[in-house]
Structure formats: structure tokens, C-alpha cells
Design a protein around this motif. Structure first.
Motif, mmCIF file in Angstrom:
data_model
loop_
_atom_site.group_PDB
_atom_site.id
_atom_site.type_symbol
_atom_site.label_atom_id
_atom_site.label_comp_id
_atom_site.label_asym_id
_atom_site.label_seq_id
_atom_site.Cartn_x
_atom_site.Cartn_y
_atom_site.Cartn_z
ATOM 1 N N PHE A 250 0.830 -1.207 0.000
ATOM 2 C CA PHE A 250 0.000 0.000 0.000
ATOM 3 C C PHE A 250 0.862 1.253 0.000
ATOM 4 O O PHE A 250 0.560 2.230 -0.673
ATOM 5 C CB PHE A 250 -0.933 0.003 1.212
ATOM 6 C CG PHE A 250 -1.903 -1.135 1.204
ATOM 7 C CD1 PHE A 250 -2.902 -1.216 0.248
ATOM 8 C CD2 PHE A 250 -1.812 -2.142 2.149
ATOM 9 C CE1 PHE A 250 -3.790 -2.270 0.227
ATOM 10 C CE2 PHE A 250 -2.694 -3.205 2.142
ATOM 11 C CZ PHE A 250 -3.684 -3.270 1.182
ATOM 12 N N ASN B 236 3.001 1.609 -3.456
ATOM 13 C CA ASN B 236 2.210 1.948 -4.641
ATOM 14 C C ASN B 236 1.434 3.249 -4.500
ATOM 15 O O ASN B 236 0.758 3.664 -5.425
ATOM 16 C CB ASN B 236 1.254 0.810 -4.968
ATOM 17 C CG ASN B 236 1.990 -0.439 -5.388
ATOM 18 O OD1 ASN B 236 2.949 -0.370 -6.122
ATOM 19 N ND2 ASN B 236 1.558 -1.577 -4.889
ATOM 20 N N SER B 237 1.533 3.890 -3.354
ATOM 21 C CA SER B 237 0.801 5.135 -3.142
ATOM 22 C C SER B 237 1.641 6.332 -3.584
ATOM 23 O O SER B 237 2.792 6.476 -3.168
ATOM 24 C CB SER B 237 0.463 5.294 -1.655
ATOM 25 O OG SER B 237 -0.021 6.594 -1.404
ATOM 26 N N SER C 120 4.785 6.971 -1.004
ATOM 27 C CA SER C 120 5.945 6.215 -1.476
ATOM 28 C C SER C 120 7.265 6.888 -1.118
ATOM 29 O O SER C 120 8.308 6.253 -1.158
ATOM 30 C CB SER C 120 5.857 5.994 -2.984
ATOM 31 O OG SER C 120 5.861 7.229 -3.661
#
Length: 105
Positions: free
Chosen positions: A50, A53-54, A58
Motif C-alpha cells: 500500500f 504503490n501510493s 511512497s
């Protein structure tokens, strides 16, 4: 009969304060439990996709674009991948999140 029902209803009206305190304690226990689990690597492994990929989070990782090549599934033990994730500060974010949740608890 009516007297017994009245006593029971009075008991219920006083128990709402007791129930609210029990609910607060239960929520605190859940936050403490979930926060403490963030310090276990298997739980940190489930948080990292999570964050990696944010676009907003990130930046917590040093190399988020390389994360997919070193992905470990929950409960899976790959020592080489764990070493890469430790070097990439994967578990640092999880520990910080766990500290916040323990604080809320």
C-alpha cells in the motif's frame, strides 16, 4: 411483576455508562494489539504494498519503484527479500505506524 421489570429497566439505564467505559477499553485493546503487530515482519509485509504503490506515501521508501521485484506475500519467508526490504526502510514505516496506533490505544 411490574416492580421487577422496573428494577431491571433501572439497572439497564445505569449500565450505559458502564458499557461506554467497556467499549473504550475494548477499542484501546484493539489499537494496542494492531499497533504491536506492526512490529512483526509478516504484518509489515502486508502494509508495504500500500505504501510503495501510493503516490502520497511512497516517499517513505528509498526505492519504491524496485519494490515489486522484491515482493513477499503475507506469511512467506524469503531471507534475501527481507534483507532488501530492511535496507529499503520497509519496516521503518511499519514501525512508525505501529507506534502511532499504540499511542492512540
Amino acid at each position: 411483576m411490574h416492580n421487577q421489570i422496573r428494577k431491571f429497566l433501572q439497572l439497564l439505564t445505569r449500565s450505559d455508562r458502564f458499557g461506554a467505559h467497556l467499549m473504550r477499553i475494548a477499542i484501546a485493546i484493539v489499537f494496542l494489539w494492531i499497533g504491536a503487530l506492526k512490529f512483526a515482519p509478516y504484518e509489515a509485509d502486508s502494509v508495504t504494498p500500500f505504501v510503495a504503490n501510493s503516490p502520497l506515501m511512497s516517499f517513505f521508501y528509498e526505492r519504491p519503484d524496485e519494490y515489486k521485484a522484491h515482493l513477499t506475500r503475507e506469511g512467506e519467508l524469503k531471507p534475501a527479500e527481507r534483507a532488501w526490504q530492511t535496507a529499503n526502510n520497509t519496516y521503518g514505516f511499519s514501525h512508525g505506524l505501529g507506534t502511532l496506533q499504540i499511542g492512540w490505544g
